[in-house]
Write a protein that holds these residues in place. Structure first.
Motif, PDB file in Angstrom:
ATOM      1  N   ASP A 117       1.058  -1.453  -0.092  1.00 23.41           N
ATOM      2  CA  ASP A 117      -0.330   0.287   0.262  1.00 23.41           C
ATOM      3  C   ASP A 117       0.837   0.920  -0.023  1.00 23.41           C
ATOM      4  N   TYR A 118       2.389   1.050   0.011  1.00 19.07           N
ATOM      5  CA  TYR A 118       3.289   2.200  -0.475  1.00 19.07           C
ATOM      6  C   TYR A 118       2.960   1.970  -1.705  1.00 19.07           C
ATOM      7  N   PRO A 119       3.177   3.533  -1.650  1.00 20.28           N
ATOM      8  CA  PRO A 119       3.600   4.441  -3.791  1.00 20.28           C
ATOM      9  C   PRO A 119       4.688   3.773  -3.982  1.00 20.28           C
ATOM     10  N   THR A 120       4.698   3.286  -5.830  1.00 22.37           N
ATOM     11  CA  THR A 120       5.587   2.349  -5.833  1.00 22.37           C
ATOM     12  C   THR A 120       6.825   2.811  -6.060  1.00 22.37           C
ATOM     13  N   LEU A 121       6.944   4.092  -6.165  1.00 26.25           N
ATOM     14  CA  LEU A 121       8.033   4.942  -6.282  1.00 26.25           C
ATOM     15  C   LEU A 121       9.253   4.353  -5.260  1.00 26.25           C
ATOM     16  N   LYS A 122       8.324   4.222  -3.802  1.00 22.04           N
ATOM     17  CA  LYS A 122       9.482   4.122  -2.612  1.00 22.04           C
ATOM     18  C   LYS A 122       9.565   2.875  -2.999  1.00 22.04           C
ATOM     19  N   VAL A 123       9.934   2.133  -3.865  1.00 20.25           N
ATOM     20  CA  VAL A 123      10.125   0.994  -4.159  1.00 20.25           C
ATOM     21  C   VAL A 123      11.192   0.898  -5.190  1.00 20.25           C
ATOM     22  N   ALA A 147      25.367  14.094  -6.321  1.00 19.58           N
ATOM     23  CA  ALA A 147      24.279  15.905  -6.360  1.00 19.58           C
ATOM     24  C   ALA A 147      23.135  15.320  -7.447  1.00 19.58           C
ATOM     25  N   LEU A 148      23.432  14.145  -8.442  1.00 23.10           N
ATOM     26  CA  LEU A 148      21.879  13.444  -8.364  1.00 23.10           C
ATOM     27  C   LEU A 148      20.826  12.698  -7.660  1.00 23.10           C
ATOM     28  N   ALA A 149      22.064  11.597  -6.614  1.00 23.08           N
ATOM     29  CA  ALA A 149      21.728  10.940  -6.018  1.00 23.08           C
ATOM     30  C   ALA A 149      21.147  11.886  -4.856  1.00 23.08           C
ATOM     31  N   ARG A 150      21.542  12.877  -4.429  1.00 25.44           N
ATOM     32  CA  ARG A 150      21.319  13.519  -3.094  1.00 25.44           C
ATOM     33  C   ARG A 150      19.769  14.586  -3.588  1.00 25.44           C
ATOM     34  N   LYS A 151      20.229  14.859  -5.317  1.00 26.04           N
ATOM     35  CA  LYS A 151      18.389  15.445  -5.315  1.00 26.04           C
ATOM     36  C   LYS A 151      17.938  14.716  -4.867  1.00 26.04           C
ATOM     37  N   ALA A 152      17.746  13.586  -5.745  1.00 27.64           N
ATOM     38  CA  ALA A 152      16.571  12.611  -5.221  1.00 27.64           C
ATOM     39  C   ALA A 152      16.325  11.656  -4.384  1.00 27.64           C
ATOM     40  N   ILE A 153      17.191  11.872  -3.375  1.00 21.82           N
ATOM     41  CA  ILE A 153      16.837  11.282  -1.624  1.00 21.82           C
ATOM     42  C   ILE A 153      17.686  12.540  -0.557  1.00 21.82           C
ATOM     43  N   PRO A 154      17.580  13.823  -0.804  1.00 19.71           N
ATOM     44  CA  PRO A 154      18.057  14.467   0.082  1.00 19.71           C
ATOM     45  C   PRO A 154      18.585  13.636   1.510  1.00 19.71           C
ATOM     46  N   THR A 155      17.496  13.038   2.206  1.00 18.39           N
ATOM     47  CA  THR A 155      17.367  13.145   3.132  1.00 18.39           C
ATOM     48  C   THR A 155      16.954  11.136   3.181  1.00 18.39           C
ATOM     49  N   PHE A 156      16.996  10.715   5.085  1.00 19.98           N
ATOM     50  CA  PHE A 156      16.752   9.079   4.670  1.00 19.98           C
ATOM     51  C   PHE A 156      14.807   9.362   4.255  1.00 19.98           C
ATOM     52  N   THR A 157      14.326  10.709   4.947  1.00 23.75           N
ATOM     53  CA  THR A 157      12.836  10.854   4.899  1.00 23.75           C
ATOM     54  C   THR A 157      12.592  11.794   4.320  1.00 23.75           C
ATOM     55  N   GLY A 158      13.243  12.365   3.574  1.00 22.13           N
ATOM     56  CA  GLY A 158      13.125  13.167   2.572  1.00 22.13           C
ATOM     57  C   GLY A 158      12.915  13.621   0.926  1.00 22.13           C
TER      58      GLY A 158
END
Length: 563
Positions: free
Chosen positions: A430-436, A526-537
């Motif tokens: 039930d989580y958004p597929t993007l999380k996977v 930098a690209l990875a940080r844009k996609a995942i700035p933090t563990f929950t952000g």
């Protein structure tokens, strides 16, 4: 009743991508969006533009809905791309029942607030399917681009032929020169549970033909290898059979060999993950630490779970490891073997755990040890463990400890299970597929070289109806935590899930990030940080992620041009 022809064919005409004839509608949906039986027909006329690396996969969905009050029998023509090299696999998306959302999770972190039927299992597309009245059915289209494919734009169309009436849904795939490397760098393991009694519940033919057991294992292994799993869990202490020889314990590793050879043949065993050597009395999380021990008593071998401080436990463990090492060396497997010691050591177990890691290192010199550990426990007691596998959501403030461990020559993976919940990434249904899709991006973002999940196929008795096992005390696992595939007894194998499809695409993203980092580490980071700035952000907008996906392919293409 009307008969409909549905085909995915390569065309260069550009008709609309969504349409309706009489009471029948069809439209494309991004593969990172979930389609429900009550999803209304879409009216968007944008042409989907997918991007793909060579030796990589992309996917999209086609939603079909009959607005009439009658069912429609739909005949599907297998998709094809004409003379192009792209290879297409099409599935029908099935649904499973989600009874509750994960606890401690805001509703804006799940796909929608309602529980009920959610899409997940993927079934091979049958020649005919039935469209129920006022219900949306979904097809999943996976496209593989072989390494030999020439970069360029490939156009296709989904054509729905309803006799005199036709719907044509155009799309295109832009193939980049970037190529997903053949040798995967990310280690991936979903623990597969193959207890014969458990398997017989889902594969009834095993009761009359036990030899099919190994064929089922091979088929499941082949499927998991196709979806990028390259580590096989081997319960060595269960499979190795103790025998009495000249008054001493001698181990027969025949079943260990067969297990490894089966998964080797399936292409899944680049790393051999030896099962845990110690456990807890009765299996309780806070129960006493015990060592399964084979003893000679009255001329017979008996298996007992002895306390960790019993000298007989250490003596037998050392003998087992010595024989195991010799056997692995003889078979040529020693250089890809890693050894679990104890699952999730904690509290007063830590000094005991450290002692047994040291024993394993003495008896299996050069063999990495691997365990799910918590950085909230005694770090000093875990220094000797080669591969740390902390649970996601527990080490946000522990990155310095991981960096120090890596500086000493260690590695770090991460694992997820019934946790983390809340705003963290996970693979719940039930989580958004993007999380996977983002899980392997997190690997790259934080320098974690492996992914572990305990539930590859820990099915309930009714795996299509119940995806939330009762864990006791009134706690039910989050939906889909128990498994990422479903049993397919008719073909002695498994049905994959849309989560597994998307996870594969995320693993390929990781490999491309690693490729681009060889030439441009700053831009890749930098690209990875844009996609995942933090563990929950992390990025939550699918359109924004698709921009990052394209940027990654550009970076990887530039990197590979300079090789």
């Amino acid at each position: 009743m009307r008969r409909l022809l549905v085909g995915l064919i390569c065309f260069f005409s550009v008709p609309l991508n969504a349409g309706q004839r009489d009471n029948f509608s069809a439209w494309f949906v991004d593969s990172l969006a979930k389609v429900f039986p009550d999803s209304p027909a879409a009216t968007s006329k944008l042409e989907p533009a997918l991007v793909s690396a060579r030796n990589g996969h992309v996917s999209l969905q086609v939603a079909l809905r009959s607005q009439s009050h009658q069912m429609a029998h739909v005949r599907i023509i297998a998709p094809r791309f004409g003379g192009a090299a792209l290879k297409v696999q099409t599935y029908r998306v099935g649904t499973v029942n989600v009874n509750s959302h994960p606890t401690d999770t805001p509703l804006d972190e799940v796909v929608r607030s309602e529980v009920g039927l959610y899409p997940d299992p993927l079934f091979p597309l049958e020649e005919k399917i039935t469209l129920e009245a006022s219900r949306t059915e979904t097809l999943w289209v996976s496209v593989f681009t072989p390494e030999s494919t020439r970069p360029g734009i490939y156009r296709g169309v989904v054509e729905i032929d309803a006799g005199k009436q036709k719907l044509r849904l155009p799309f295109l795939i832009e193939v980049f020169a970037a190529t997903v490397p053949k040798e995967q760098k990310l280690w991936v393991t979903n623990w597969l549970w193959f207890d014969r009694e458990l398997m017989a519940k889902h594969y009834p033919q095993l009761k009359s033909n036990p030899d099919r057991y190994w064929k089922i294992l091979e088929n499941i292994g082949r499927t998991m290898a196709e979806y990028k799993q390259n580590v096989v869990f081997v319960p060595v202490r269960t499979l190795a059979k103790a025998q009495l020889a000249d008054g001493a314990v001698q181990y027969d590793f025949g079943l260990v060999d067969r297990w490894i050879e089966i998964f080797d043949k399936a292409g899944m065993a680049r790393m051999i993950e030896g099962g845990h050597l110690s456990g807890r009395l009765g299996g309780g999380y806070d129960s006493p630490y015990v060592i399964p021990t084979d003893l000679v008593e009255n001329g017979q071998i008996v298996r007992k779970e002895l306390p960790a401080d019993d000298p007989r436990a250490e003596q037998n463990l050392r003998e087992f490891l010595w024989q195991l090492r010799n056997h692995l060396k003889e078979k040529g497997w020693l250089n890809r073997y890693v050894q679990h010691v104890h699952d999730e050591p904690h509290g007063t177990e830590m000094p005991v755990y450290r002692r047994f890691v040291h024993i394993v290192s003495e008896e299996l010199p050069g063999v990495p040890t691997l365990d799910a550990i918590s950085l909230r426990e005694d770090i000093f007691a875990q220094e000797e463990t080669t591969i740390w596998v902390p649970k996601l959501g527990t080490f946000d403030e522990g990155l310095d400890a991981i960096a120090a461990h890596k500086a000493r020559g260690g590695q770090s993976w991460y694992y997820i299970c019934l946790d983390p919940r809340g705003r963290y990434l996970n693979r719940f249904i039930d989580y958004p597929t993007l999380k996977v899709r983002l899980l392997p991006w997190l690997n790259y973002r934080y320098g974690l070289t492996g992914y572990l999940h305990w539930g590859g196929n820990f099915w309930t008795d009714r795996p299509f109806e119940n995806v939330q096992p009762d864990w006791g005390g009134g706690f039910f696992l989050p939906a889909g935590d128990d498994a990422i595939v479903y049993p397919d007894p008719e073909h002695d194998g498994v049905f994959v899930s849309l989560r597994l499809e998307v996870m594969r695409e995320g693993i390929e993203d990781y490999e491309l990030l690693m490729e681009s980092a060889r030439r441009a580490p700053e831009r890749s980071d930098a690209l990875a940080r844009k996609a995942i700035p933090t563990f929950t952000g992390y990025v939550r907008d699918v359109s924004q992620f698709r921009n990052f996906e394209r940027e990654l392919l550009v970076l990887a293409t530039e990197a590979q041009k300079e090789r």
